[in-house]
Design an enzyme around this catalytic site. Structure first.
Site, mmCIF file in Angstrom:
data_model
loop_
_atom_site.group_PDB
_atom_site.id
_atom_site.type_symbol
_atom_site.label_atom_id
_atom_site.label_comp_id
_atom_site.label_asym_id
_atom_site.label_seq_id
_atom_site.Cartn_x
_atom_site.Cartn_y
_atom_site.Cartn_z
ATOM 1 C CD GLU A 194 12.855 85.070 -18.669
ATOM 2 O OE1 GLU A 194 12.965 85.670 -20.004
ATOM 3 O OE2 GLU A 194 12.645 84.083 -18.570
ATOM 4 C CD GLU A 313 8.944 82.819 -18.191
ATOM 5 O OE1 GLU A 313 9.806 82.314 -19.093
ATOM 6 O OE2 GLU A 313 8.464 83.736 -18.093
#
Length: 588
Positions: A194, A313
């Site tokens: 991320e 995720e």
């Protein structure tokens, strides 16, 4: 939609290290893998690299489903700093036994790497990471190893400290590549988790993301050994599945001309539903359509072009969290997990459940699921669809005569088989009717099921379908909750509440001039648990310190509490200096 995923390959666990004669015999029979000694002195069995399909698409397919060892090696500064016990071989054995085929091991390196040249990683920490990776490999799990919270700790400064960030990033991957160069191909590397870039334009962010992914690729491939053909996982900015950022990643991957590359994004649903804000109390058309579009985009951007996708995720933000009241209604959460499992199969992508630790999905001390029924829905979604309904409760008002109640069935490609109360099948026509997809429970059946009509759940029914799991429907006796006047301080204020069988869904907060009250200014519907939360055992609603501090001094705010029965109750709260006064609004 057609399910385009191929069946997951069953990669069975190999034997442990054996005596020389037996090992030789296994080699002759072609059944052995490569033995290694664990740091603790015990021997393990690595999966043979021959067990990993040669095509990247097939290999990533064989990784479905996947699980995250979250908030552990990625915790800051140490493995146990965020409340989880140290990872063990037994934990990874449990994960494999529960049906997972791969594990993502997030690692934050910052506290264990020098921040100045030559940016050396502490040898003991590298050894610990390697130990956990090898345990997972020994359990015949694929492993995804990454650089995790370093993304926001120092990598995000690349715009203002470019050369140092690049040197440190490159040094980190050089060391990781060297330490794991001889591991089997069932170990994958992921460039960074991320990533975001501070003080940068959109154009610069695109350039930095390509730069990091490209440098990562060059370093790993140049390190030799198993890294020459290792599957490498490249990410979008922020792990986002937005179309523009996935297009950027496709451009990077296609430009590298490497058939062993994997695209990764994350998915946590439509944000208002994921955290219960802005009225996102239900898994409604907006949330469902958003999921449909996102997974279809993953497929068309990557999978249809021959690039596998690893959703590194997925889950819901802040759910489940057994340390706090549940911010998302249970049935609505189950619909989300059921739907995502289906979409992953249709899109042909592999999904990794984000598990932050003991207080969420898998209790890492007891090695059992904290909520087995929730996990059953997640597991079922890997292989089939389950029917659901528009809600999972029939609310029957105690203050009124009992009348028939209806829900809409979501068949999801199944056929409705009937309604059960325990082992007893209810009689269609007498106890319930089904017209098209409308399930109606008769007044007579509700009268029988509510019994003495105590507040709360009086009975639990099961709607059963031709496949998948049954949908549980609670029959709940309730009356509109009652709030009482109260006083408190700007640091602590609670509203006395008689819930009377109902459950809190959300809170709307406004001032008389129509502007929004509360810490979240862009919506009147404040975030569950962050701005307010129910305290059912003590009969109160808690307004958090963040909410109390945000209130305008001397100006009454009207709070409208929405309950899952559909009831709405208004309440006025006024902060004057350090004092807070609350007044129940009487119905007109």
């Amino acid at each position: 939609m057609k399910d385009i995923r191929q069946p997951t390959r069953d990669r069975r666990r190999g034997p442990g290290r054996l005596a020389g004669l037996l090992l030789a015999l296994l080699v002759i029979l072609g059944l052995s893998g490569t033995a290694l000694a664990a740091p603790g002195g015990t021997s393990q069995q690595r999966p043979s690299t021959a067990g990993v399909p040669s095509r990247a698409m097939d290999a990533v397919d064989a990784m479905q489903p996947s699980w995250n060892l979250g908030n552990t090696l990625d915790a800051i500064p140490e493995e146990t700093s965020w409340g989880n016990p140290k990872a063990t071989r037994e934990l990874l054995e449990t994960v494999r036994a529960q049906g997972f085929r791969s594990v993502r091991i997030p690692v934050t390196w910052s506290a264990h790497q020098s921040a100045t040249a030559p940016y050396t990683v502490d040898a003991a920490y590298m050894s610990r990471v390697k130990q956990v990776v090898d345990w997972a490999l020994a359990e015949n799990l694929y492993v995804v190893l990454n650089v995790h919270h370093d993304s926001w700790q120092w990598i995000e400064k690349i715009a203002t400290d470019h050369d140092n960030v690049r040197a440190r990033y490159d040094a980190l991957w050089t060391q990781i590549s060297a330490a794991f160069r001889n591991e089997p191909r069932s170990l994958l590397f992921e460039s960074v988790n991320e990533p975001g870039f501070a003080d940068a334009t959109a154009e610069q962010k695109t350039k930095f993301m390509d730069e990091l992914n490209t440098s990562f690729h060059k370093i790993v491939r140049g390190s030799g050994g198993g890294n020459k053909s290792r599957l490498l996982v490249l990410t979008t900015q922020g792990g986002s599945a937005s179309q523009d950022l996935m297009d950027d990643l496709y451009t990077t991957i296609s430009g590298l001309h490497d058939s062993n590359l994997v695209a990764t994004v994350h998915y946590y649903s439509y944000f208002p539903f994921s955290v219960n804000i802005a009225g996102g109390t239900r898994y409604d058309d907006t949330a469902r359509n958003g999921a449909d579009d996102t997974f279809a985009s993953m497929h068309h951007t990557f999978v249809a072009r021959g690039i596998p996708v690893y959703v590194g995720e997925y889950g819901l933000l802040g759910y489940p969290d057994h340390n706090h009241p549940s911010r998302i209604e249970r049935g609505e959460a189950l619909k989300y997990y059921e739907h995502v499992g289906h979409l992953a199969r249709v899109a042909g992508v592999t999904t990794a459940l984000w598990d932050p630790g003991t207080w969420a999905y898998l209790n890492r001390e007891a090695l059992k699921w904290s909520d087995p029924a929730l996990f059953a829905w997640i597991k079922s979604s890997w292989t089939t669809r389950s029917g659901t309904a528009s809600f999972d409760k029939f609310f029957v008002a105690k203050s009124s005569r009992i009348t028939a109640q209806s829900l809409t069935l979501n068949l999801n490609g199944t056929k409705f088989r009937g309604l059960w109360h325990g082992d007893t099948k209810l009689a269609e026509g007498r106890d319930y009717t089904v017209f098209e997809k409308r399930l109606t429970l008769t007044a007579a059946a509700l009268t029988r099921l509510t019994g003495d009509r105590d507040y709360g759940v009086n009975a639990t029914l099961q709607a059963r379908f031709s496949k998948g799991l049954p949908w549980q429907i609670d029959v709940v006796t309730y009356d509109t909750p009652v709030l009482s006047d109260a006083t408190g301080t700007a640091e602590k204020f609670t509203i006395p509440t008689k819930y009377q069988g109902d459950d809190l869904a959300t809170m709307e907060a406004t001032y008389a001039d129509g502007t929004n009250a509360g810490p979240t200014s862009w919506t009147p519907y404040q975030e569950f648990n962050k701005a307010f939360r129910p305290d059912y055992p003590n009969g109160t609603i808690i307004l958090t310190t963040e909410t109390l501090e945000s209130l305008r001094d001397g100006e009454p705010a009207t709070l409208t509490f929405h309950f899952h029965s559909g009831a709405k109750v208004k309440y006025k709260v006024t902060k004057s200096g350090d004092s807070v006064t609350g007044t129940a609004v009487k119905e007109s």
